[in-house]
Design a protein around this motif. Structure first.
Motif, short mmCIF file in Angstrom:
data_model
loop_
_atom_site.label_atom_id
_atom_site.label_comp_id
_atom_site.label_asym_id
_atom_site.label_seq_id
_atom_site.Cartn_x
_atom_site.Cartn_y
_atom_site.Cartn_z
N LYS A 179 21.38 -14.12 -25.41
CA LYS A 179 20.56 -13.01 -24.91
C LYS A 179 20.53 -13.02 -23.39
O LYS A 179 20.38 -14.08 -22.77
CB LYS A 179 19.12 -13.13 -25.42
N PRO A 180 20.63 -11.86 -22.76
CA PRO A 180 20.39 -11.81 -21.31
C PRO A 180 18.91 -12.06 -21.05
O PRO A 180 18.05 -11.51 -21.73
CB PRO A 180 20.80 -10.38 -20.93
N ASP A 181 18.60 -12.90 -20.05
CA ASP A 181 17.20 -13.20 -19.77
C ASP A 181 16.55 -12.15 -18.87
O ASP A 181 15.33 -12.13 -18.71
CB ASP A 181 17.04 -14.59 -19.16
N SER A 182 17.35 -11.28 -18.27
CA SER A 182 16.84 -10.16 -17.49
C SER A 182 17.94 -9.11 -17.39
O SER A 182 19.12 -9.42 -17.65
CB SER A 182 16.41 -10.61 -16.09
N ARG A 208 9.19 -2.57 -14.23
CA ARG A 208 8.20 -3.57 -14.63
C ARG A 208 7.18 -3.73 -13.51
O ARG A 208 7.54 -4.02 -12.37
CB ARG A 208 8.87 -4.92 -14.92
N ASP A 209 5.91 -3.47 -13.84
CA ASP A 209 4.82 -3.63 -12.87
C ASP A 209 5.10 -2.90 -11.56
O ASP A 209 4.89 -3.44 -10.47
CB ASP A 209 4.57 -5.12 -12.59
N GLY A 210 5.62 -1.68 -11.66
CA GLY A 210 5.90 -0.89 -10.47
C GLY A 210 7.25 -1.16 -9.84
O GLY A 210 7.69 -0.40 -8.96
N GLU A 211 7.92 -2.20 -10.26
CA GLU A 211 9.25 -2.51 -9.72
C GLU A 211 10.31 -1.75 -10.52
O GLU A 211 10.28 -1.71 -11.75
CB GLU A 211 9.52 -4.02 -9.82
N VAL A 212 11.24 -1.12 -9.82
CA VAL A 212 12.33 -0.39 -10.46
C VAL A 212 13.63 -1.13 -10.20
O VAL A 212 13.95 -1.49 -9.07
CB VAL A 212 12.43 1.06 -9.95
N LEU A 213 14.38 -1.35 -11.28
CA LEU A 213 15.63 -2.10 -11.18
C LEU A 213 16.76 -1.25 -11.74
O LEU A 213 16.68 -0.76 -12.87
CB LEU A 213 15.50 -3.40 -11.97
N ARG A 214 17.81 -1.04 -10.94
CA ARG A 214 19.00 -0.30 -11.39
C ARG A 214 20.18 -1.26 -11.42
O ARG A 214 20.50 -1.89 -10.40
CB ARG A 214 19.29 0.89 -10.48
N VAL A 215 20.80 -1.34 -12.58
CA VAL A 215 21.87 -2.32 -12.79
C VAL A 215 23.14 -1.58 -13.16
O VAL A 215 23.14 -0.73 -14.07
CB VAL A 215 21.50 -3.31 -13.90
N GLU A 216 24.24 -1.88 -12.46
CA GLU A 216 25.53 -1.31 -12.83
C GLU A 216 26.20 -2.22 -13.84
O GLU A 216 26.37 -3.42 -13.60
CB GLU A 216 26.41 -1.14 -11.59
N VAL A 217 26.58 -1.65 -14.98
CA VAL A 217 27.13 -2.44 -16.08
C VAL A 217 28.57 -2.03 -16.33
O VAL A 217 29.05 -0.99 -15.86
CB VAL A 217 26.29 -2.27 -17.37
N SER A 218 29.26 -2.85 -17.12
CA SER A 218 30.65 -2.55 -17.48
C SER A 218 30.93 -3.12 -18.87
O SER A 218 30.20 -3.98 -19.37
CB SER A 218 31.62 -3.14 -16.45
N CYS A 260 15.29 -8.08 -23.38
CA CYS A 260 14.56 -7.94 -22.10
C CYS A 260 13.30 -7.08 -22.29
O CYS A 260 13.06 -6.11 -21.57
CB CYS A 260 15.46 -7.32 -21.04
N GLN A 261 12.49 -7.46 -23.27
CA GLN A 261 11.35 -6.64 -23.63
C GLN A 261 10.24 -6.62 -22.59
O GLN A 261 9.32 -5.79 -22.68
CB GLN A 261 10.78 -7.11 -24.98
N ASP A 262 10.29 -7.50 -21.61
CA ASP A 262 9.29 -7.45 -20.54
C ASP A 262 9.63 -6.37 -19.51
O ASP A 262 8.86 -6.14 -18.58
CB ASP A 262 9.15 -8.81 -19.86
N TRP A 263 10.78 -5.69 -19.68
CA TRP A 263 11.16 -4.57 -18.83
C TRP A 263 11.11 -3.27 -19.64
O TRP A 263 11.53 -3.25 -20.80
CB TRP A 263 12.57 -4.76 -18.26
#
Length: 297
Positions: A179-182, A208-218, A260-263
């Motif tokens: 599992k990915p941890d984040s 999460r908690d006001g933080e925005v995360l954008r991840v580029e995947v492949s 990643c259910q905390d996100w």
């Protein structure tokens, strides 16, 4: 105007039976409550409706005239209620609608079958595709789509406003790759991407908690069909970022597992789109009400 229909019904039953005690028994009330209802109406009208004696009562001429009109009014109301309850037998016609591929073939196939059982005189013509449809150029009555429509002139009617995307993979994939941890760890995984209008959606957003995360995947595969991405995920080919509505049955059954259910995943509200409010026919309104009830069940 009278405060309620029950007083009128009490008046009619009293006129028919000629006895307060008999009416009280038939309506599961006390004689005092029956008498109070009659007095209440007489005070509102400013006239005497019944001549009372120690053992029975009868209508005055004014009472006879008034109760005749009341009986007609109550009959009209009863007929209106009966017509309302039997509305499903009167709805008829054809609806031409466009649905997303994955949602249409799974959740909505079941729901629309149930809708047709409720309204046997209705027929549906379905366009099941993730390609964007043009309500003005194609013979469509409505679209059902995720997200805010690019065409701001369309009327958007919410179906599931709080729907969002969820990161998920099959137990087989997780057993082989972990599992990915984040969301940042998605770069180490094979991600299954969706394409729309030749645009690859490979930037996945989380908060999460006001933080925005954008991840580029492949990953080694992508498709312009949401159901194909769904099937790849079930087959253990990689990690998918799907609408919760598309995969909620699989999540509940354990065929897919959330990651990643905390996100929080990106919002994906489901809307019904029509070109003009004047096209909101009773049939379209009935379909929307049905979907609102079933999708939130």
């Amino acid at each position: 105007m009278l405060k309620g229909l029950q007083d009128l019904q009490i008046l009619l039953e009293t006129a028919r039976q000629g006895s307060l005690s008999n009416v009280a028994r038939s309506m599961d009330m006390t004689p005092a409550a029956i008498s109070a209802a009659i007095k209440r109406v007489e005070q509102q009208l400013g006239t005497v409706l019944f001549v009372r004696s120690t053992r029975n009562l009868r209508l005055t001429p004014q009472g006879e005239q008034y109760l005749q009109q009341c009986e007609q009014a109550l009959t009209t109301l009863a007929n209106a209620e009966a017509q309302l309850h039997s509305q499903h037998t009167r709805l008829q016609g054809q609806l031409h609608l466009s649905l997303p591929s994955d949602l249409g073939r799974h959740q909505f196939m079941r729901l629309l079958d149930e809708f047709l059982q409720l309204y046997p005189q209705v027929s549906l013509k379905l366009q099941v595709s993730d390609h964007l449809s043009n309500l003005y150029r194609q013979p469509l009555d409505l679209l059902i789509r995720y997200g805010v429509p690019a065409d701001s002139s369309l009327i958007s009617l919410p179906l599931v406003s709080d729907n969002c995307r969820v990161l998920c993979a099959s137990p087989d994939y997780i057993a082989r790759h972990g599992k990915p941890d984040s969301p940042l760890a998605l770069s180490e995984h094979n991600c299954l991407c969706f394409m729309l209008a030749d645009r690859l959606h490979n930037r996945w957003q989380f908060s999460r908690d006001g933080e925005v995360l954008r991840v580029e995947v492949s990953g080694d595969r992508s498709a312009d069909d949401g159901e194909m991405v769904h099937r790849w995920a079930l087959a253990g080919a990689g990690i998918a970022y799907k609408s919760h509505l598309d995969v909620r049955d699989d999540l509940a059954a354990g065929r897919l597992l959330p990651l990643c259910q905390d996100w929080q995943g990106e919002a994906a509200p489901l809307n019904m789109l029509v070109p003009d409010r004047r096209q909101l026919s009773p049939l379209i309104k009935a379909l929307r009400q049905f979907l609102l009830q079933r999708l939130h069940h």
